[in-house]
Design a protein around this motif. Structure first.
Motif, PDB file in Angstrom:
ATOM      1  N   PRO A 422       0.827  -1.217   0.000  1.00  0.00           N
ATOM      2  CA  PRO A 422       0.000   0.000   0.000  1.00  0.00           C
ATOM      3  C   PRO A 422       0.859   1.264   0.000  1.00  0.00           C
ATOM      4  O   PRO A 422       1.973   1.286   0.533  1.00  0.00           O
ATOM      5  CB  PRO A 422      -0.800  -0.121   1.309  1.00  0.00           C
ATOM      6  N   ASP A 423       0.318   2.294  -0.629  1.00  0.00           N
ATOM      7  CA  ASP A 423       0.954   3.612  -0.667  1.00  0.00           C
ATOM      8  C   ASP A 423       2.261   3.636  -1.459  1.00  0.00           C
ATOM      9  O   ASP A 423       3.089   4.547  -1.282  1.00  0.00           O
ATOM     10  CB  ASP A 423       1.212   4.142   0.761  1.00  0.00           C
ATOM     11  N   THR A 424       2.473   2.642  -2.317  1.00  0.00           N
ATOM     12  CA  THR A 424       3.626   2.719  -3.225  1.00  0.00           C
ATOM     13  C   THR A 424       3.097   2.902  -4.640  1.00  0.00           C
ATOM     14  O   THR A 424       2.126   2.255  -5.038  1.00  0.00           O
ATOM     15  CB  THR A 424       4.491   1.450  -3.145  1.00  0.00           C
ATOM     16  N   PRO A 425       3.709   3.798  -5.424  1.00  0.00           N
ATOM     17  CA  PRO A 425       3.172   4.112  -6.751  1.00  0.00           C
ATOM     18  C   PRO A 425       3.365   2.973  -7.730  1.00  0.00           C
ATOM     19  O   PRO A 425       4.302   2.177  -7.617  1.00  0.00           O
ATOM     20  CB  PRO A 425       3.980   5.343  -7.173  1.00  0.00           C
ATOM     21  N   ILE A 426       2.500   2.907  -8.722  1.00  0.00           N
ATOM     22  CA  ILE A 426       2.525   1.806  -9.675  1.00  0.00           C
ATOM     23  C   ILE A 426       3.787   1.831 -10.531  1.00  0.00           C
ATOM     24  O   ILE A 426       4.245   0.785 -10.995  1.00  0.00           O
ATOM     25  CB  ILE A 426       1.258   1.843 -10.553  1.00  0.00           C
ATOM     26  N   TRP A 427       4.367   3.020 -10.766  1.00  0.00           N
ATOM     27  CA  TRP A 427       5.573   3.089 -11.594  1.00  0.00           C
ATOM     28  C   TRP A 427       6.848   2.803 -10.788  1.00  0.00           C
ATOM     29  O   TRP A 427       7.894   2.554 -11.359  1.00  0.00           O
ATOM     30  CB  TRP A 427       5.679   4.465 -12.262  1.00  0.00           C
ATOM     31  N   GLN A 428       6.771   2.814  -9.442  1.00  0.00           N
ATOM     32  CA  GLN A 428       7.906   2.494  -8.583  1.00  0.00           C
ATOM     33  C   GLN A 428       7.382   1.721  -7.374  1.00  0.00           C
ATOM     34  O   GLN A 428       7.459   2.164  -6.236  1.00  0.00           O
ATOM     35  CB  GLN A 428       8.613   3.769  -8.131  1.00  0.00           C
ATOM     36  N   PRO A 429       6.841   0.525  -7.607  1.00  0.00           N
ATOM     37  CA  PRO A 429       6.187  -0.201  -6.520  1.00  0.00           C
ATOM     38  C   PRO A 429       7.187  -0.888  -5.592  1.00  0.00           C
ATOM     39  O   PRO A 429       8.365  -1.057  -5.908  1.00  0.00           O
ATOM     40  CB  PRO A 429       5.334  -1.234  -7.266  1.00  0.00           C
ATOM     41  N   THR A 430       6.677  -1.284  -4.452  1.00  0.00           N
ATOM     42  CA  THR A 430       7.407  -2.149  -3.525  1.00  0.00           C
ATOM     43  C   THR A 430       6.527  -3.356  -3.254  1.00  0.00           C
ATOM     44  O   THR A 430       5.320  -3.203  -3.017  1.00  0.00           O
ATOM     45  CB  THR A 430       7.724  -1.427  -2.202  1.00  0.00           C
ATOM     46  N   TRP A 439      12.012  -2.883  -7.999  1.00  0.00           N
ATOM     47  CA  TRP A 439      11.875  -2.111  -9.236  1.00  0.00           C
ATOM     48  C   TRP A 439      12.886  -0.964  -9.240  1.00  0.00           C
ATOM     49  O   TRP A 439      13.186  -0.386  -8.193  1.00  0.00           O
ATOM     50  CB  TRP A 439      10.472  -1.532  -9.348  1.00  0.00           C
ATOM     51  N   GLN A 440      13.366  -0.638 -10.423  1.00  0.00           N
ATOM     52  CA  GLN A 440      14.348   0.440 -10.545  1.00  0.00           C
ATOM     53  C   GLN A 440      14.092   1.248 -11.809  1.00  0.00           C
ATOM     54  O   GLN A 440      13.841   0.691 -12.877  1.00  0.00           O
ATOM     55  CB  GLN A 440      15.761  -0.145 -10.588  1.00  0.00           C
ATOM     56  N   TYR A 477     -11.045   3.075 -21.642  1.00  0.00           N
ATOM     57  CA  TYR A 477     -12.261   3.475 -20.932  1.00  0.00           C
ATOM     58  C   TYR A 477     -12.045   3.810 -19.453  1.00  0.00           C
ATOM     59  O   TYR A 477     -12.992   4.186 -18.754  1.00  0.00           O
ATOM     60  CB  TYR A 477     -13.307   2.350 -21.020  1.00  0.00           C
ATOM     61  N   GLN A 478     -10.824   3.698 -18.974  1.00  0.00           N
ATOM     62  CA  GLN A 478     -10.592   3.902 -17.540  1.00  0.00           C
ATOM     63  C   GLN A 478      -9.287   4.660 -17.323  1.00  0.00           C
ATOM     64  O   GLN A 478      -8.268   4.339 -17.918  1.00  0.00           O
ATOM     65  CB  GLN A 478     -10.513   2.536 -16.851  1.00  0.00           C
ATOM     66  N   ARG A 479      -9.325   5.670 -16.454  1.00  0.00           N
ATOM     67  CA  ARG A 479      -8.107   6.423 -16.174  1.00  0.00           C
ATOM     68  C   ARG A 479      -7.100   5.524 -15.468  1.00  0.00           C
ATOM     69  O   ARG A 479      -7.407   4.901 -14.448  1.00  0.00           O
ATOM     70  CB  ARG A 479      -8.408   7.640 -15.286  1.00  0.00           C
ATOM     71  N   PRO A 480      -5.864   5.450 -15.985  1.00  0.00           N
ATOM     72  CA  PRO A 480      -4.864   4.564 -15.384  1.00  0.00           C
ATOM     73  C   PRO A 480      -4.302   5.140 -14.094  1.00  0.00           C
ATOM     74  O   PRO A 480      -4.324   6.361 -13.868  1.00  0.00           O
ATOM     75  CB  PRO A 480      -3.778   4.482 -16.470  1.00  0.00           C
ATOM     76  N   GLU A 481      -3.776   4.269 -13.270  1.00  0.00           N
ATOM     77  CA  GLU A 481      -3.211   4.697 -11.987  1.00  0.00           C
ATOM     78  C   GLU A 481      -1.992   5.591 -12.169  1.00  0.00           C
ATOM     79  O   GLU A 481      -1.691   6.423 -11.310  1.00  0.00           O
ATOM     80  CB  GLU A 481      -2.836   3.480 -11.145  1.00  0.00           C
ATOM     81  N   TRP A 482      -1.270   5.412 -13.284  1.00  0.00           N
ATOM     82  CA  TRP A 482      -0.064   6.214 -13.494  1.00  0.00           C
ATOM     83  C   TRP A 482      -0.392   7.633 -13.958  1.00  0.00           C
ATOM     84  O   TRP A 482       0.519   8.430 -14.178  1.00  0.00           O
ATOM     85  CB  TRP A 482       0.887   5.524 -14.472  1.00  0.00           C
ATOM     86  N   LEU A 483      -1.681   7.967 -14.050  1.00  0.00           N
ATOM     87  CA  LEU A 483      -2.124   9.342 -14.322  1.00  0.00           C
ATOM     88  C   LEU A 483      -3.149   9.767 -13.268  1.00  0.00           C
ATOM     89  O   LEU A 483      -4.133  10.426 -13.577  1.00  0.00           O
ATOM     90  CB  LEU A 483      -2.744   9.450 -15.715  1.00  0.00           C
ATOM     91  N   GLY A 491       0.903  11.567  -7.891  1.00  0.00           N
ATOM     92  CA  GLY A 491      -0.087  10.979  -8.780  1.00  0.00           C
ATOM     93  C   GLY A 491       0.464  10.494 -10.101  1.00  0.00           C
ATOM     94  O   GLY A 491      -0.251   9.865 -10.882  1.00  0.00           O
ATOM     95  N   ARG A 492       1.734  10.780 -10.374  1.00  0.00           N
ATOM     96  CA  ARG A 492       2.392  10.321 -11.599  1.00  0.00           C
ATOM     97  C   ARG A 492       3.902  10.434 -11.394  1.00  0.00           C
ATOM     98  O   ARG A 492       4.363  11.059 -10.437  1.00  0.00           O
ATOM     99  CB  ARG A 492       1.949  11.153 -12.801  1.00  0.00           C
ATOM    100  N   GLY A 493       4.655   9.835 -12.295  1.00  0.00           N
ATOM    101  CA  GLY A 493       6.097   9.916 -12.205  1.00  0.00           C
ATOM    102  C   GLY A 493       6.592  11.342 -12.379  1.00  0.00           C
ATOM    103  O   GLY A 493       5.936  12.176 -13.005  1.00  0.00           O
TER     104      GLY A 493
END
Length: 569
Positions: A422-430, A439-440, A477-483, A491-493
């Motif tokens: 939880p609370d880790t972003p999709i583009w740099q998850p843990t 991830w790097q 049809y759905q806003r992605p988590e990386w945006l 909310g994004r990289g």
């Protein structure tokens, strides 16, 4: 009586408005900046698609307006006088021109922001000119194509009337002829394009890349001692076995005990099927003494058979050449063709090769086995991952894994992303504190987590601006988590523009086109991972004994490697 669209000097106003709307959407920010000529082509194409939709949009709108008036929801307006109509068209023209001027300034601001975020310079005046020329040329070509289809539609309607059809039936025949012509044109262009791509890449596969030389050392496939003939390795296979660092080059970065790396590769022309090709690779590994090296790497190439030179060389430099890399070709087509029409091939090839190598590796005493690692970039990452049932299977059967720029449907990557902490972003998850997989995006990201990274280790190299990783049908049809929001709020990289907004359907098309230029950006962005390969291997395969100074020297050498323009591989 049919209502015709209002026109400015013979150009349908509704078509211009629809064209500007679609061209405006084409120019909204995306993940990576596009070359100006390519962006001009896309803008011109989108404008002409909108322009072509202008007349049917006007007619549907007129029909709906007529239906509303018949129900007396509001009083019918009086017809405009000619002077009033001309005045409104002049006003509309002025507003459109004003819109184009204002929006053009906004577009330039957006594009330069996107370029700055990925460490590229702003577009100059020559770039703007190239954009305009490409857009005008594209619009002109599309216009004459539309005119040709329109003429065919009129001819079909006249033919129907001459044979006694009523006006409605004649219009239907014309419309059908236009739709059929459009379908044939698109299908013909797609078919011809794919045929041309196949022919071009078949011819490329038979060629030898400039600078590739047949190896003389017996430690390479294609050498005089090899069971795999040089001329049947394919273009990328010859580049792979004929390139890479020598023991002398490795010694120059501080490894006094350097040895010649082993590189084994089988081309499409070797072996009747994947299983036989894999056995030939194992035979080459036996012949070269690869099972006596410290590290044995099984690598899956991209669709054309390409292996990223920096990633393979990084491991060889890191372990002073005491390595062996095994790979084999499963296609000569670029990755996007393989991905669309034969997505299972990369996994089937990975399975055949890994199973053959693993079976021979398991026969060795546990104390004498080399470290067994796996690697894949892009489609290669998808293929190699797809061989394993899940993360547990991957950890059980390997000593290390490094996957670079995995496509969105890769497994177990997709499952791990969804199950991230939880609370880790999709583009740099843990995932579970980084105990087994990390991830790097930039050098050092792997080591930033405080917890213990157990061995075996799995590492993913991915960027927030890589469209290959984020292209997924759900984006339609759905806003992605990386945006999800602004970068400052997480909310994004950090290299994704805050001006980029999710637009249903449009964002998906942006990702599709961004894929084609995702390598044409500096390292640390898009699909360019040249600056993280060394640190990736150093972290997932510890025990190399290299100092920070030596690692810096190796990285400096890696940055000079020619990757042979990998955009279309």
């Amino acid at each position: 009586m049919r209502s015709e669209p209002p026109a400015i000097s013979g150009i349908p106003l509704t078509g211009v408005v629809c064209g500007l709307l679609l061209a405006s959407l084409a120019l909204t920010p995306s993940l990576v900046p596009r070359p100006t000529v390519f962006q001009g082509f896309l803008s011109g194409l989108w404008f002409m698609i909108g322009y072509g939709l202008g007349t049917p949009v006007h007619r549907v709108g007129s029909w709906l307006l007529g239906r509303i008036r018949t129900r007396r929801w509001f009083p019918a307006s009086r017809p405009l006088h000619s002077a009033s109509r001309t005045g409104l068209l002049v006003l509309a023209t002025m507003l459109l021109v004003l819109y184009v001027v204002i929006y053009s300034g906004l577009v330039v601001s957006w594009q330069n922001e996107v370029r700055a975020l990925v460490e590229m310079g702003p577009v100059d005046g020559a770039g703007h000119l190239r954009f305009l020329i490409a857009m005008v040329v594209t619009m002109s070509l599309c216009y004459w194509i539309f005119r040709g289809i329109g003429a065919l539609r009129v001819m079909a309607a006249r033919w129907a009337r001459r044979r006694g059809s009523g006006p409605g039936r004649a219009r239907a025949m014309g419309l059908l002829a236009g739709l059929l012509a459009s379908f044939v044109l698109v299908a013909g262009l797609v078919g011809a394009g794919l045929g041309a791509v196949g022919s071009i890449y078949a011819a490329r596969d038979a060629q030898t890349l400039e600078g590739s030389r047949r190896p003389e050392l017996p430690l390479r496939s294609g050498s005089p001692d090899s069971i795999l003939a040089w001329d049947r390795l394919g273009r990328q296979g010859r580049a792979f076995v004929g390139g890479g660092p020598s023991a002398a080059a490795i010694a120059r970065v501080g490894a006094s005990d350097a040895t010649e790396p082993i590189r084994v590769y089988a081309g499409l022309g070797q072996g009747v099927d994947l299983a036989e090709r894999a056995e030939l690779v194992v035979g080459e590994l036996e012949r070269t003494g690869a099972f006596e090296r410290e590290v044995l790497l099984v690598a899956t190439p991209t669709g054309s058979g390409w292996l990223e030179p920096q990633a393979i060389a990084a491991l060889e430099y890191l372990y002073a050449g005491d390595t062996a890399t095994a790979s084999m070709q499963y296609s000569f087509q670029p990755s996007w063709v393989s991905f669309l029409f034969a997505p299972e091939l990369s996994t089937q090839s990975s399975s055949a090769l890994f199973d053959a190598v693993h079976a021979r590796w398991k026969q060795l005493p546990a104390s004498d086995r080399p470290k067994l690692a796996v690697y894949g970039l892009s489609l290669g990452a998808q293929g190699m991952q797809g061989h394993f049932a899940d993360l547990g299977d991957l950890l059980d059967r390997t000593d290390a894994a490094l996957f670079t720029g995995p496509p969105s449907n890769s497994q177990p990557w997709r499952t791990l992303q969804a199950a991230r902490d939880p609370d880790t972003p999709i583009w740099q998850p843990t995932y579970r504190g980084g105990a087994s997989v990390r991830w790097q995006s930039k050098p050092g990201d792997f080591a930033n987590l405080a917890g213990t990274w157990n061995q075996p280790r799995v590492g993913y190299l991915q960027h927030a601006t890589d469209p290959i990783t984020w292209l997924d049908a759900s984006v339609i049809y759905q806003r992605p988590e990386w945006l999800a929001g602004p970068a400052v709020e997480g909310g994004r990289g950090s290299d994704v523009s805050d001006a980029m907004r999710w637009i249903p359907g449009v964002t998906f098309l942006h990702l599709v086109t961004d894929m084609l230029v995702s390598e044409a950006v500096p390292p640390s962005h898009g699909h360019n991972f040249g600056d993280v390969a060394l640190d990736g291997w150093a972290q997932v395969l510890p025990g190399h004994g290299r100092s920070d100074a030596q690692l810096a020297s190796i990285q400096a050498v890696l940055e000079t490697i020619d990757t042979h323009d990998p955009i279309w591989e």
